[in-house]
Write a protein that holds these residues in place. Structure first.
Motif, short mmCIF file in Angstrom:
data_model
loop_
_atom_site.label_atom_id
_atom_site.label_comp_id
_atom_site.label_asym_id
_atom_site.label_seq_id
_atom_site.Cartn_x
_atom_site.Cartn_y
_atom_site.Cartn_z
N GLU A 172 0.90 -1.18 -0.10
CA GLU A 172 -0.06 -0.08 -0.03
C GLU A 172 0.81 1.27 0.27
OE1 GLU A 172 -3.54 0.10 0.31
OE2 GLU A 172 -3.73 -1.95 0.24
N TRP A 205 -4.63 5.06 -6.06
CA TRP A 205 -4.54 3.67 -5.47
C TRP A 205 -5.79 3.26 -5.12
CZ3 TRP A 205 -1.56 -0.13 -6.00
CH2 TRP A 205 -1.60 -1.43 -5.20
N ARG A 206 -6.56 4.26 -4.55
CA ARG A 206 -8.07 3.86 -4.26
C ARG A 206 -8.72 3.71 -5.40
NH1 ARG A 206 -10.23 5.41 0.67
NH2 ARG A 206 -8.68 5.29 2.06
N ARG A 212 -2.24 8.44 -3.51
CA ARG A 212 -3.30 7.70 -2.69
C ARG A 212 -4.71 7.56 -3.24
NH1 ARG A 212 -3.69 10.84 2.91
NH2 ARG A 212 -4.98 8.89 3.47
#
Length: 234
Positions: A139, A202-203, A199
């Motif tokens: 992550e 990535w979501r 971020r």
């Protein structure tokens, strides 16, 4: 709508891979005139890459493998833009202003350097974080330390760039608009934006069309800032 393209780590990506991308930068730079705007940025980025390699070798990152992967995939996006242009293919929008204005006599070296940093941090770094997470199966939070470490090196070198390339006191009056322009751009804010974009992307990894749309808008927006940074002064 185009989908977001991911760069993959090459087999055997280890510390020597950072040296490999640095060697490719050096080869490109040796073929360009010193005053070429892309050559100006390339010299800056080569120093960054060499410093990252030294810190990885010296244990300066919490996870050397993650730092190497991020650094290499980050560099590959710049090298891809250079290679695309050499092949007659349009580079990403964030890089187009620098390629278009690289030989303009009215653009100062500091502008070229900052325009390249803007393109690479504002667009490429976010995508490189996502590429790294795909490559390592992790992550974004797992590579935050490496992200911050690379950013710290960039900030140190940005200070040197401004000192080395800013016109001297004898040109201060002429360069007042330039001083205002470059003072309005912040690497720290660009880093913060890159982390937020990474971020979010990535979501959105399971929504490729939406991720592609966001990436295109990010690319275009960073390119617009780059065009402003390259405003000719004569």
């Amino acid at each position: 709508m185009a989908q977001m393209e991911h760069f993959a780590v090459r087999p055997g990506c280890g510390p020597a891979a950072v040296d490999s991308v640095a060697a490719r930068m050096s080869a490109y730079g040796s073929a360009w005139p010193a005053a070429d705007g892309l050559a100006v940025f390339n010299r800056v980025y080569l120093k960054v890459t060499e410093e990252i390699g030294r810190r990885i070798d010296g244990g300066g990152f919490p996870d050397p493998r993650a730092a190497t992967t991020l650094s290499v995939l980050f560099a590959e996006r710049y090298l891809f833009a250079v290679g695309a242009t050499a092949d007659g293919v349009r580079p990403p929008a964030c890089w187009r202003p620098l390629f278009q204005y690289r030989r303009h006599p009215g653009v100062r070296p500091l502008q070229f350097a900052l325009a390249g940093i803007n393109a690479h941090i504002g667009h490429d770094l976010a995508l490189a974080v996502v590429d790294t997470c795909h490559a390592l199966g992790c992550e974004p939070v797992d590579v935050e330390g490496e992200f911050e470490g690379v950013g710290d090196i960039l900030e140190l070198l940005e200070e040197r760039i401004r000192e080395d390339l800013m016109p001297g006191p004898d040109l201060l009056q002429i360069a007042d608009p330039l001083t205002h322009l470059v003072g309005s751009w912040s690497l720290e804010r660009a880093r913060e934006g890159a982390w937020s974009a990474a971020r979010l992307l990535w979501r959105l990894r399971d929504l490729p069309e939406l991720a592609g749309e966001f990436t295109e808008r990010l690319d275009a927006g960073v390119g617009l800032v780059g065009r402003c940074l390259l405003t000719p002064w004569r």
